[in-house]
Scaffold this active site. Structure first.
Site, PDB file in Angstrom:
ATOM      1  N   HIS A  57      -3.228  -9.183  15.787  1.00  0.00           N
ATOM      2  CA  HIS A  57      -3.514  -8.713  14.429  1.00  0.00           C
ATOM      3  C   HIS A  57      -3.494  -7.185  14.415  1.00  0.00           C
ATOM      4  CE1 HIS A  57      -5.673  -7.933  10.676  1.00  0.00           C
ATOM      5  NE2 HIS A  57      -5.376  -9.160  10.322  1.00  0.00           N
ATOM      6  N   ASN A  90      -8.440 -15.996   7.601  1.00  0.00           N
ATOM      7  CA  ASN A  90      -8.991 -15.105   8.619  1.00  0.00           C
ATOM      8  C   ASN A  90     -10.232 -14.440   8.033  1.00  0.00           C
ATOM      9  OD1 ASN A  90      -9.550 -13.241  10.610  1.00  0.00           O
ATOM     10  ND2 ASN A  90      -7.809 -11.909  10.148  1.00  0.00           N
ATOM     11  N   GLU A 137      -5.378  -5.077  13.225  1.00  0.00           N
ATOM     12  CA  GLU A 137      -6.658  -4.444  13.543  1.00  0.00           C
ATOM     13  C   GLU A 137      -6.930  -4.462  15.039  1.00  0.00           C
ATOM     14  OE1 GLU A 137      -8.250  -5.841   9.192  1.00  0.00           O
ATOM     15  OE2 GLU A 137      -8.981  -6.891  10.974  1.00  0.00           O
ATOM     16  N   GLY A 170      -6.110  -5.210   2.831  1.00  0.00           N
ATOM     17  CA  GLY A 170      -7.378  -4.655   2.361  1.00  0.00           C
ATOM     18  C   GLY A 170      -7.229  -3.442   1.480  1.00  0.00           C
ATOM     19  N   GLU A 198       2.512  -9.160   8.689  1.00  0.00           N
ATOM     20  CA  GLU A 198       1.454  -8.477   7.953  1.00  0.00           C
ATOM     21  C   GLU A 198       1.794  -6.997   7.812  1.00  0.00           C
ATOM     22  OE1 GLU A 198      -2.279  -8.524   9.987  1.00  0.00           O
ATOM     23  OE2 GLU A 198      -1.402  -7.809  11.840  1.00  0.00           O
ATOM     24  N   LYS A 220     -12.364 -12.611   9.478  1.00  0.00           N
ATOM     25  CA  LYS A 220     -12.673 -11.332  10.112  1.00  0.00           C
ATOM     26  C   LYS A 220     -14.168 -11.279  10.487  1.00  0.00           C
ATOM     27  CE  LYS A 220      -8.724  -9.216   7.896  1.00  0.00           C
ATOM     28  NZ  LYS A 220      -8.102  -7.991   7.356  1.00  0.00           N
ATOM     29  N   SER A 250      -2.393  -9.402   2.050  1.00  0.00           N
ATOM     30  CA  SER A 250      -3.172  -9.535   0.812  1.00  0.00           C
ATOM     31  C   SER A 250      -2.604 -10.586  -0.134  1.00  0.00           C
ATOM     32  CB  SER A 250      -3.293  -8.183   0.085  1.00  0.00           C
ATOM     33  OG  SER A 250      -4.030  -7.264   0.857  1.00  0.00           O
TER      34      SER A 250
END
Length: 254
Positions: free
Chosen positions: A95, A9, A97, A173, A167, A11, A212
């Protein structure tokens, strides 16, 4: 045996030049292995470039998001027909985000999963908890609710064509990673939730870890019984890291 999936991904990262360089390394180094699916999910504006450069390399193309609407006055959105036209096979949905920054609800995500399945693409359904939710002991309840919203919308049989990515939001991150045991606990719970409705579909379901994963921890994570690959963020932008993860995924299938 379940498919092992390594999905990059990217992003909102990359330029035409940097993507060209990255793909030169990936197309030369990603192995063609039975049961191993490798894919990259670039920003939408680079999908056509990536598809062309991939050529006949054993790397599939995915998108990072899609509208549940087929067409119309939805400024800034991409439709499933557009993604199909560009050669996409997978779509990342839900996701963290998208859920946190763009306020996508469980219902919104379920609608996107339904539309994606109807269009013949494969949804990568993302689920996971924040650090506050984990500390409050809500992880398994929250993840189950995120999956249940999709189950109620499409039914368990359609999960034969779904990939799930767990996730932990607190490990995205941040440099933090769930221990293999923490990740395995949630992956096993996800599989058990599906098994209550259909044991065969649950057994064949690929569940990816999306917190991660990197070159240093991939082998240990992929050795867990219910971890079937990774949804890779930052490490997917570094060819050597991504290829090391692909090598670990290959080894995990032996």
């Amino acid at each position: 045996m379940r498919k092992t999936i390594v999905a990059g991904n990217w992003k909102m990262n990359g330029t035409s030049k940097s993507i060209k360089t990255l793909l030169e390394s990936l197309t030369a180094g990603v192995p063609a292995v039975d049961g191993l699916v490798t894919l990259v999910c670039p920003p939408a504006v680079y999908l056509a470039q990536v598809k062309q450069q991939l050529g006949d390399a054993p790397i599939a193309l995915g998108a990072q998001n899609v509208s549940s609407q087929p067409m119309g006055a939805y400024t800034g959105e991409c439709s499933l027909a557009m993604l199909q036209d560009l050669g996409c096979e997978y779509v990342i949905l839900g996701h963290s985000e998208r859920r946190s920054l763009f306020a996508e609800s469980n219902s919104d995500v379920a609608e996107k999963v339904a539309a994606t399945l109807a269009a013949g693409l494969i949804p990568i359904l993302c689920v996971g908890e924040t650090l506050e939710q984990r500390d409050a002991g809500e992880t398994l309840t929250l993840v189950a609710a995120q999956i249940d919203a999709v189950l109620q919308r499409v039914g368990v049989k359609d999960f034969a064509s779904v990939v799930i990515a767990y996730e932990p939001v607190w490990a995205i991150g941040t440099g933090l990673t769930a221990t293999p045991e923490q990740a395995q606990e949630v992956h096993a719970a996800i599989r058990a939730q599906l098994a209550e409705r259909d044991a065969d579909i649950a057994d064949q379901l690929s569940i990816l870890y999306g917190g991660s994963m990197n070159a240093g921890n991939a082998a240990e994570l992929l050795a867990q019984q219910d971890i079937d690959g990774g949804l890779i963020g930052g490490a997917s932008l570094k060819a050597d890291e991504f290829l090391t993860i692909c090598a670990a995924a290959t080894e995990s299938r032996k």
